[in-house]
Enzyme design. Structure first.
Site, short mmCIF file in Angstrom:
data_model
loop_
_atom_site.label_atom_id
_atom_site.label_comp_id
_atom_site.label_asym_id
_atom_site.label_seq_id
_atom_site.Cartn_x
_atom_site.Cartn_y
_atom_site.Cartn_z
N HIS A 189 7.17 8.17 -27.66
CA HIS A 189 6.19 9.05 -27.03
C HIS A 189 6.44 10.52 -27.44
O HIS A 189 5.51 11.24 -27.82
CB HIS A 189 6.26 8.90 -25.51
N GLU A 198 8.93 17.47 -25.36
CA GLU A 198 8.32 17.87 -24.08
C GLU A 198 8.89 19.21 -23.59
O GLU A 198 8.22 19.94 -22.87
CB GLU A 198 8.51 16.77 -23.02
N HIS A 223 -1.13 10.53 -28.24
CA HIS A 223 -1.46 9.20 -27.68
C HIS A 223 -2.21 8.36 -28.71
O HIS A 223 -2.04 7.14 -28.77
CB HIS A 223 -2.32 9.35 -26.42
N HIS A 244 -0.76 15.86 -26.55
CA HIS A 244 -0.85 14.46 -26.13
C HIS A 244 -2.12 13.76 -26.62
O HIS A 244 -2.12 12.54 -26.76
CB HIS A 244 -0.77 14.34 -24.61
N LYS A 272 2.86 11.31 -11.60
CA LYS A 272 1.95 10.46 -12.38
C LYS A 272 2.67 9.14 -12.64
O LYS A 272 3.79 9.12 -13.15
CB LYS A 272 1.62 11.11 -13.73
N ARG A 296 -3.55 21.36 -14.51
CA ARG A 296 -2.48 20.43 -14.91
C ARG A 296 -2.70 19.85 -16.31
O ARG A 296 -1.73 19.45 -16.97
CB ARG A 296 -2.32 19.31 -13.86
N GLU A 356 -4.60 16.90 -11.23
CA GLU A 356 -5.22 17.27 -12.52
C GLU A 356 -6.74 17.43 -12.43
O GLU A 356 -7.50 16.79 -13.16
CB GLU A 356 -4.83 16.26 -13.61
N ARG A 383 0.81 -1.23 0.00
CA ARG A 383 0.00 0.00 0.00
C ARG A 383 0.85 1.28 0.00
O ARG A 383 0.39 2.34 0.39
CB ARG A 383 -0.98 0.03 1.17
N ASN A 427 -0.66 18.44 -21.07
CA ASN A 427 -0.95 17.43 -22.10
C ASN A 427 -1.08 18.03 -23.49
O ASN A 427 -1.65 17.40 -24.39
CB ASN A 427 -2.23 16.67 -21.75
N LYS A 440 7.02 22.94 -14.77
CA LYS A 440 6.19 21.80 -14.35
C LYS A 440 5.89 21.89 -12.85
O LYS A 440 4.77 21.61 -12.42
CB LYS A 440 6.86 20.47 -14.71
#
Ligand code: NAD
Ligand code: GLY
Length: 370
Positions: A271, A191, A258, A254, A149, A247, A243, A127, A251, A233
């Site tokens: 990517h 990026e 993606h 993206h 993330k 935030r 997000e 956990r 993206n 960032k």
């Protein structure tokens, strides 16, 4: 932006009790002092892959050996196509086989794939155990190692299974970028370029002026780019860790990117290449929505091309290419009730997240694909 390089800098991520520094400098990975502020533990587990472990794992282990009596290494197969359940399980296997307790610290030594998977493993093992990001690609140093993330891919969508889970420390050693292939440097530049249109056009001007030294791996230029990217960032993540709004601007590019990555099959386009081309497409959409002028679209496209990134998107279907893109983009995490939401440029230096009419999106896909 000034041209003064720092020897070692710390960029703070301010998240109350989850705050941590990003340490940036040349030759810091193998310096034991880099890890001085970490909690004491009996065991550390270095997670890396078949490409990065032979290059840097022994240096990292040597730096950690005075701090952690037991250090284990798990070496994952390399590549985006291995960012999945099966590979994640290898980390849990190693943790359990070595009887790692809940004080064990995980070290993610690699690019964004290793970082995202190690972070997810750290979030869920017993956990939650502490972890450190030691990003070894430019892309990971300017983006994926920062902000918490973590995820694995699903065949139906990228980064669909994961958690928000912050590291204790991020160690960006600029020297490790010397072994990166040119294509991976270009992917990282995507990026870096992203931060200009969404937040800081002075940084964009600076990238335009320094894109050649950046591509050639000039350490002073890379230090500046990594530092400024992490500062931007940090500012965004500090205001919106999970997000709920702001935030999402990170993206930019993206949503289209993606779709390219998953539509072609993970690992065909990098990517960063998807993000680079996706920014071109998102800039076209911003223009078609009446937000930015054509000169901005051309300027961004030129820089992306100069960075060594593709500016023409691939065909994903012969029968209905735009429809295939739309189907894939509906799976994006920003979608709401099946409506795709795009990060668009409101004006250079400022982003906005909004839906767009299907006919406009289809027109952009038709224009940008070949
Ligand atoms: P990657 O992790 O696949 O690394 C690229 C390649 O470079 C790999 O083959 C790797 O083994 C190799 N490599 C790494 N360091 C090296 C070095 N120093 N020398 C030589 N080779 C080296 O890809 P990436 O571009 O680093 O990361 C992409 C991933 O990051 C994607 O899965 C993406 O979804 C994720 N990502 C996550 C976030 C986030 O916020 N968590 C942000 C951006 C991207
Ligand atoms: N790379 C996007 C984010 O961290 O939010």
């Amino acid at each position: 932006m000034s041209d003064t390089a720092c020897s070692v800098c710390n960029v703070p991520i301010n998240l109350a009790e989850r705050s941590y520094p990003i340490t940036i400098g040349a030759g810091i990975l193998h310096n034991p002092a880099t890890y001085d502020a970490l909690p004491k533990a009996g065991t550390a587990m270095v997670v890396s892959n078949t490409t990065v472990a032979p290059l840097y794992a022994s240096q990292l282990i040597a730096a950690l050996s005075g701090r952690f009596p037991n250090i284990h290494v798990v070496t994952l197969p390399d590549g985006e196509s291995h960012k999945d359940w099966l590979t994640l399980q290898l980390i849990f296997d190693a943790l359990l086989e070595n009887a790692c307790d809940r004080k064990t610290i995980l070290f993610a030594l690699g690019g964004g794939v290793v970082g995202d998977m190690t972070g997810f493993a750290a979030a869920s093992y017993m956990r939650g155990v502490p972890f450190v990001q030691v990003p070894t690609t430019l892309l990971a140093q300017v983006d994926s190692s920062v902000g918490g993330k973590t995820a694995i891919n699903h065949p139906l969508g990228k980064n669909m299974i994961g958690a928000f889970y912050q590291p204790q420390l991020v160690v960006c050693d600029l020297d490790v970028l010397k072994s990166l292939p040119p294509r991976e440097i270009s992917a990282g530049l995507a990026e870096i370029i992203k931060y200009g249109p969404i937040a800081d056009m002075a940084f964009f001007d600076w990238i335009e002026a320094h894109v050649e030294p950046l591509r050639q791996g000039d350490t002073a230029a890379l230090a500046q780019a990594v530092k400024r990217s992490c500062e931007i960032k940090a500012l965004v993540v500090g205001q919106d860790e999970r997000e709920t709004g702001l935030r999402a601007i990170l993206n930019f590019g993206h949503t289209f990117g993606h779709a390219i990555e998953s539509g072609l099959g993970y690992g065909h386009w990098l990517h960063g290449e998807g993000v680079g081309c996706g920014m071109v497409m998102a800039a076209h959409l911003s223009h078609d929505m009446g937000l930015v002028d054509r000169a901005f679209v051309d300027r961004l496209t030129r820089l992306i091309q100069r960075a060594g990134l593709p500016i023409t998107a691939p065909m994903l279907s012969k029968a209905d290419n735009a429809g295939r893109y739309m189907d894939l983009m509906r799976m994006d995490k920003k979608s709401e009730s099946g409506e795709i939401r795009f990060v668009l440029i409101d004006s250079p230096g400022k982003a906005v997240v909004q839906a767009a009419p299907d006919d406009k999106v289809r027109a952009v896909i038709d224009r940008c694909c070949a």
